[in-house]
Design a protein around this motif. Sequence first.
Motif, PDB file in Angstrom:
ATOM      1  N   LEU A   1      -7.892  56.897 -81.037  1.00 30.55           N
ATOM      2  CA  LEU A   1      -7.736  55.746 -80.157  1.00 30.55           C
ATOM      3  C   LEU A   1      -6.425  55.743 -79.396  1.00 30.55           C
ATOM      4  O   LEU A   1      -6.255  54.968 -78.456  1.00 30.55           O
ATOM      5  CB  LEU A   1      -7.870  54.455 -80.967  1.00 30.55           C
ATOM      6  N   ALA A   2      -5.472  56.615 -79.802  1.00 29.60           N
ATOM      7  CA  ALA A   2      -4.179  56.625 -79.112  1.00 29.60           C
ATOM      8  C   ALA A   2      -3.517  57.991 -79.253  1.00 29.60           C
ATOM      9  O   ALA A   2      -3.464  58.540 -80.348  1.00 29.60           O
ATOM     10  CB  ALA A   2      -3.260  55.545 -79.688  1.00 29.60           C
ATOM     11  N   PRO A   3      -2.996  58.532 -78.139  1.00 26.21           N
ATOM     12  CA  PRO A   3      -2.222  59.773 -78.207  1.00 26.21           C
ATOM     13  C   PRO A   3      -0.724  59.512 -78.288  1.00 26.21           C
ATOM     14  O   PRO A   3       0.062  60.458 -78.371  1.00 26.21           O
ATOM     15  CB  PRO A   3      -2.564  60.444 -76.880  1.00 26.21           C
ATOM     16  N   ASP A   4      -0.344  58.244 -78.256  1.00 26.64           N
ATOM     17  CA  ASP A   4       1.068  57.881 -78.141  1.00 26.64           C
ATOM     18  C   ASP A   4       1.504  56.925 -79.248  1.00 26.64           C
ATOM     19  O   ASP A   4       2.357  56.066 -79.043  1.00 26.64           O
ATOM     20  CB  ASP A   4       1.342  57.258 -76.767  1.00 26.64           C
ATOM     21  N   GLY A   5       0.899  57.079 -80.431  1.00 29.68           N
ATOM     22  CA  GLY A   5       1.294  56.241 -81.547  1.00 29.68           C
ATOM     23  C   GLY A   5       2.620  56.671 -82.150  1.00 29.68           C
ATOM     24  O   GLY A   5       3.194  57.712 -81.794  1.00 29.68           O
ATOM     25  N   ARG A   6       3.098  55.859 -83.065  1.00 29.29           N
ATOM     26  CA  ARG A   6       4.342  56.167 -83.767  1.00 29.29           C
ATOM     27  C   ARG A   6       4.107  56.058 -85.271  1.00 29.29           C
ATOM     28  O   ARG A   6       3.425  55.143 -85.738  1.00 29.29           O
ATOM     29  CB  ARG A   6       5.452  55.205 -83.350  1.00 29.29           C
ATOM     30  N   VAL A   7       4.699  57.020 -85.992  1.00 23.82           N
ATOM     31  CA  VAL A   7       4.514  57.098 -87.434  1.00 23.82           C
ATOM     32  C   VAL A   7       5.864  57.318 -88.091  1.00 23.82           C
ATOM     33  O   VAL A   7       6.599  58.239 -87.709  1.00 23.82           O
ATOM     34  CB  VAL A   7       3.549  58.254 -87.800  1.00 23.82           C
ATOM     35  N   SER A   8       6.214  56.486 -89.061  1.00 21.97           N
ATOM     36  CA  SER A   8       7.466  56.702 -89.779  1.00 21.97           C
ATOM     37  C   SER A   8       7.373  58.017 -90.535  1.00 21.97           C
ATOM     38  O   SER A   8       6.336  58.370 -91.092  1.00 21.97           O
ATOM     39  CB  SER A   8       7.731  55.546 -90.755  1.00 21.97           C
ATOM     40  N   GLY A   9       8.452  58.770 -90.514  1.00 25.05           N
ATOM     41  CA  GLY A   9       8.469  60.085 -91.134  1.00 25.05           C
ATOM     42  C   GLY A   9       8.183  61.222 -90.179  1.00 25.05           C
ATOM     43  O   GLY A   9       8.296  62.392 -90.542  1.00 25.05           O
ATOM     44  N   ILE A  10       7.789  60.883 -88.921  1.00 23.31           N
ATOM     45  CA  ILE A  10       7.484  61.898 -87.907  1.00 23.31           C
ATOM     46  C   ILE A  10       8.239  61.574 -86.629  1.00 23.31           C
ATOM     47  O   ILE A  10       8.210  60.431 -86.153  1.00 23.31           O
ATOM     48  CB  ILE A  10       5.969  61.973 -87.606  1.00 23.31           C
ATOM     49  N   HIS A  11       8.885  62.565 -86.039  1.00 15.22           N
ATOM     50  CA  HIS A  11       9.550  62.382 -84.754  1.00 15.22           C
ATOM     51  C   HIS A  11       8.526  62.456 -83.622  1.00 15.22           C
ATOM     52  O   HIS A  11       7.563  63.206 -83.687  1.00 15.22           O
ATOM     53  CB  HIS A  11      10.620  63.461 -84.539  1.00 15.22           C
ATOM     54  N   GLY A  12       8.766  61.688 -82.579  1.00 17.01           N
ATOM     55  CA  GLY A  12       7.923  61.774 -81.390  1.00 17.01           C
ATOM     56  C   GLY A  12       6.594  61.053 -81.541  1.00 17.01           C
ATOM     57  O   GLY A  12       6.330  60.345 -82.519  1.00 17.01           O
ATOM     58  N   GLU A  13       5.744  61.247 -80.532  1.00 15.35           N
ATOM     59  CA  GLU A  13       4.447  60.576 -80.491  1.00 15.35           C
ATOM     60  C   GLU A  13       3.427  61.307 -81.362  1.00 15.35           C
ATOM     61  O   GLU A  13       3.486  62.526 -81.544  1.00 15.35           O
ATOM     62  CB  GLU A  13       3.946  60.498 -79.048  1.00 15.35           C
ATOM     63  N   VAL A  14       2.467  60.529 -81.870  1.00 15.20           N
ATOM     64  CA  VAL A  14       1.461  61.067 -82.778  1.00 15.20           C
ATOM     65  C   VAL A  14       0.096  60.522 -82.378  1.00 15.20           C
ATOM     66  O   VAL A  14      -0.041  59.351 -82.022  1.00 15.20           O
ATOM     67  CB  VAL A  14       1.763  60.670 -84.240  1.00 15.20           C
ATOM     68  N   ASP A  15      -0.934  61.382 -82.441  1.00 20.04           N
ATOM     69  CA  ASP A  15      -2.311  60.928 -82.218  1.00 20.04           C
ATOM     70  C   ASP A  15      -2.746  60.063 -83.395  1.00 20.04           C
ATOM     71  O   ASP A  15      -2.635  60.478 -84.561  1.00 20.04           O
ATOM     72  CB  ASP A  15      -3.270  62.120 -82.123  1.00 20.04           C
ATOM     73  N   ILE A  16      -3.255  58.866 -83.083  1.00 19.96           N
ATOM     74  CA  ILE A  16      -3.725  57.950 -84.118  1.00 19.96           C
ATOM     75  C   ILE A  16      -5.248  57.881 -84.070  1.00 19.96           C
ATOM     76  O   ILE A  16      -5.841  57.704 -83.004  1.00 19.96           O
ATOM     77  CB  ILE A  16      -3.146  56.537 -83.940  1.00 19.96           C
ATOM     78  N   THR A  17      -5.873  57.994 -85.234  1.00 20.63           N
ATOM     79  CA  THR A  17      -7.333  57.991 -85.345  1.00 20.63           C
ATOM     80  C   THR A  17      -7.759  56.909 -86.322  1.00 20.63           C
ATOM     81  O   THR A  17      -7.061  56.621 -87.298  1.00 20.63           O
ATOM     82  CB  THR A  17      -7.813  59.374 -85.837  1.00 20.63           C
ATOM     83  N   VAL A  18      -8.924  56.313 -86.052  1.00 18.98           N
ATOM     84  CA  VAL A  18      -9.497  55.340 -86.982  1.00 18.98           C
ATOM     85  C   VAL A  18     -10.856  55.860 -87.443  1.00 18.98           C
ATOM     86  O   VAL A  18     -11.628  56.411 -86.652  1.00 18.98           O
ATOM     87  CB  VAL A  18      -9.618  53.935 -86.335  1.00 18.98           C
ATOM     88  N   PHE A  19     -11.119  55.739 -88.728  1.00 15.88           N
ATOM     89  CA  PHE A  19     -12.406  56.131 -89.282  1.00 15.88           C
ATOM     90  C   PHE A  19     -13.460  55.121 -88.855  1.00 15.88           C
ATOM     91  O   PHE A  19     -13.194  53.912 -88.759  1.00 15.88           O
ATOM     92  CB  PHE A  19     -12.315  56.199 -90.809  1.00 15.88           C
TER      93      PHE A  19
END
Length: 322
Positions: free
Chosen positions: A287-305
């Motif tokens: 649902l997003a290619p520009d999410g943010r995740v603690s523990g990871i630098h930069g943008e992250v792809d976010i997926t929902v089951f």
Amino acid sequence: MNGYRIQGKWKNDTLYYGIRKDSLGIYTGEMNRYAIANGYGNYNAGKGNYSEGFWKNNQRNGFCFSIRPKQKIRAGEWKNDKYYGERVNYTSNRIYGIDVSKYQHEIGKKKYGINWNQIRIISLGKLSKKKITGNINYKVSFAYIKSTEGKSIYNKYYKNDYNKAKAAGIRVGTYHFFSTTSSATQQANFFLKKSCFHKGDFPPVLDVEPSHEQIAKMGGAQELFSQIRTWLHIVERKTGVKPVLYISQMFVNRYLPMAPDLKHKYQFWIARYGEYKPDVKLAYWQLAPDGRVSGIHGEVDITVFNGYQSQFSDFVDKHTIR
């Protein structure tokens, strides 16, 4: 009235509810004084064609579901009689995942590690509208890690990320990025040689993202699908589970109808950066290619089951590697 036959209810001499028959079918529900569908109601056009939900000016607007012969139910948001899909409400109760590759480790000239013990989703990105209830601080239940691309490109961070994600209690899957310039057999064998497949792992994923020009250059969509089938069959025989196909919404719309066998046999991971969930046979939705995740630098792809905990547990029981 307006050529309709109506059995209705009136209040203060004004029609507000009724059964309206026309040449195409029967509408039953709320309407205005001119017998125009406005409010909640249903329309039965016969031969298995049925719609129910909210209407405005004789068109489906708001939440509705529609049933048609030989098609799955379309339930979700409609605007001016056009189906947009289910609009998901994001809460901590949904099942979230991420995917990573070398691009979470190498940003510009700098290199970073991933702290898998600190992984939490803290942003769903800003590329599209999203309905969110509560604060965004979501558990990551699964992670897909890129292993290979084509017949020779290997992600040097793969094995370390795979091992550390599993040690942190995150369910892991492995994906391959498909190339249109090398044979599917070579790619499948390279993927199998370089990747990890252990009990409880999520099904392998084939990431298919060719441009129109790349598809044409390799001989067209049917040649592409022939190569995709080859890769899927080889990997399924080796791992014992059906892989998942990762494709874009554009690919769904333009090319997937040419391969009904794949639509029927395989589950899909769709990249669609919009407000509404894709209307296809879905395992995961990126649902997003520009999410943010603690523990990871930069943008992250976010997926929902595609489902909640009971469906997720069922998916784990039926589709993970044994």
